[in-house]
Design an enzyme around this catalytic site. Structure first.
Site, mmCIF file in Angstrom:
data_model
loop_
_atom_site.group_PDB
_atom_site.id
_atom_site.type_symbol
_atom_site.label_atom_id
_atom_site.label_comp_id
_atom_site.label_asym_id
_atom_site.label_seq_id
_atom_site.Cartn_x
_atom_site.Cartn_y
_atom_site.Cartn_z
ATOM 1 N N ASP A 49 0.838 -1.209 0.000
ATOM 2 C CA ASP A 49 0.000 0.000 0.000
ATOM 3 C C ASP A 49 0.871 1.258 0.000
ATOM 4 O OD1 ASP A 49 0.871 -0.185 2.601
ATOM 5 O OD2 ASP A 49 -1.110 0.085 3.517
ATOM 6 N N SER A 50 2.196 1.075 0.029
ATOM 7 C CA SER A 50 3.108 2.205 -0.200
ATOM 8 C C SER A 50 2.818 2.835 -1.560
ATOM 9 C CB SER A 50 4.569 1.741 -0.130
ATOM 10 O OG SER A 50 4.790 0.625 -0.978
ATOM 11 N N ASP A 88 -1.146 -6.114 -0.212
ATOM 12 C CA ASP A 88 -1.458 -5.501 1.076
ATOM 13 C C ASP A 88 -2.952 -5.288 1.247
ATOM 14 O OD1 ASP A 88 0.710 -5.087 2.744
ATOM 15 O OD2 ASP A 88 1.222 -3.130 1.888
ATOM 16 N N LYS A 118 -1.187 -9.341 2.853
ATOM 17 C CA LYS A 118 -0.373 -8.899 3.983
ATOM 18 C C LYS A 118 -1.196 -7.957 4.837
ATOM 19 C CE LYS A 118 3.316 -5.933 3.638
ATOM 20 N NZ LYS A 118 2.855 -4.786 4.431
ATOM 21 N N GLU A 120 -0.972 -5.496 8.630
ATOM 22 C CA GLU A 120 -0.104 -4.946 9.668
ATOM 23 C C GLU A 120 -0.707 -5.202 11.048
ATOM 24 O OE1 GLU A 120 0.617 -0.779 8.912
ATOM 25 O OE2 GLU A 120 1.278 -1.165 6.848
ATOM 26 N N GLU A 187 9.713 -4.242 10.061
ATOM 27 C CA GLU A 187 10.112 -2.942 9.476
ATOM 28 C C GLU A 187 10.605 -1.987 10.552
ATOM 29 O OE1 GLU A 187 7.290 -1.059 6.844
ATOM 30 O OE2 GLU A 187 8.493 0.779 6.731
HETATM 31 O O1 KIV Z 1 3.600 -1.130 1.555
HETATM 32 C C1 KIV Z 1 4.742 -1.588 1.414
HETATM 33 O O2 KIV Z 1 5.423 -1.382 0.400
HETATM 34 C C2 KIV Z 1 5.271 -2.400 2.502
HETATM 35 C C3 KIV Z 1 6.726 -2.740 2.469
HETATM 36 C C4 KIV Z 1 7.538 -1.535 2.681
HETATM 37 C C5 KIV Z 1 7.061 -3.827 3.421
HETATM 38 O O3 KIV Z 1 4.561 -2.744 3.382
#
Ligand code: KIV
Length: 276
Positions: A49-50, A88, A118, A120, A187
């Protein structure tokens, strides 16, 4: 082994079995062309989600929606054939309840073809991780600096600095691993903490600002290519400086358009070459 086995994607059980073995290589991918370029080189493509910050210019990952993640996840799956693709779950799509997490994850899995999601969080998400994995949805965990909690953490800074904070993150990591996650991103922690967690949990850890001792590493591709300049965390190593290359190419193109050097006859239809 048949040709199709040779080109088959890395599976979740195969990656889970890499604990303590050859390091797992992971990079983020948000688009088809980048996924196609990275796929031959990595074990895991993370549709992180970056992308909210990197692709959409947002201030944080919080406004990223499930529909955005699904559109980008599907593009990355279409353009790759070897890597395991993990998508994510965005902020707000899974924290409310394990049932909400299942609904969001089921959409991701069905609409993108990704192999896993994924999410968090630590202890508070363990029940959700167990719920999803028991229902056929492989989960990658993410502890330490968790960007979706930026407002609670007070910024994007390394975490686990004192003994008490480090202990809380170690407890989070164990809870997510024991709940059934197949890999765990660590992280932005102090190095000794990431090393300790890697020793303590039975699943592969993937570090980003973690430790060389982690069972794998991940970087945001645009960071390591020098394409994203908004900020540069200490843990980013630049393997290329494509930002500069793109700037130079754009400047050369602009100069040629302004001087009418581009397009030349070779770029036009129906123009006779001088020597014809
Ligand atoms: O959103 C993302 O790119 C991430 C990575 C930095 C692990 O969660």
């Amino acid at each position: 082994m048949s040709a199709s086995n040779l080109t088959a994607r890395q599976s979740v059980p195969a990656l889970r079995a890499r604990k303590g073995g050859e390091p797992i290589v992971c990079l983020t991918a948000y688009t088809a062309p980048v996924a196609r370029l990275l796929d031959p080189h990595v074990d895991l493509l993370l549709v992180g989600d970056s992308l909210g910050m990197v692709v959409y210019g947002l201030d944080s990952t919080l406004p990223v929606t499930l529909d955005m993640m699904i559109a980008h996840g599907a593009a990355v799956v279409r353009a790759s054939e070897r890597a395991c693709v993990v998508v994510d779950l965005p902020f707000g799509s899974y924290q409310e309840s394990k049932e909400a997490a299942f609904r969001a994850s089921a959409r991701v899995m069905a609409e993108t073809g990704a192999q896993a999601v994924k999410l968090e969080g630590g202890l508070e998400m363990a029940e959700t991780v167990a719920f999803l994995t028991a229902r056929g949805i492989p989960v990658m965990g993410h502890v330490g600096l968790t960007p979706q909690s930026v407002n609670t953490l007070g910024g994007y800074k390394a975490v686990g600095r004192d003994a008490e904070a480090a202990e809380r993150i170690a407890v989070d990591a164990r809870a997510i691993a024991e709940a059934g996650a197949f890999t765990l991103v660590i992280e932005g922690t102090m190095e000794p903490l990431a090393r300790r967690i890697t020793e303590e949990v039975a699943i592969p850890t993937i570090g980003i600002g973690g430790s060389p001792a982690c069972d794998g590493q991940v970087l945001v591709t645009d960071d390591m290519l020098g394409l994203f300049g908004a900020f540069r965390p200490k843990f980013v190593k630049r393997y290329a400086n494509l930002g500069e290359t793109v700037g130079e190419a754009a400047a050369a193109y602009a100069a040629e358009v302004r001087s009418r050097a581009f397009p030349g006859p070779e770029h036009c239809f129906g123009v006779k070459k001088a020597l014809d």
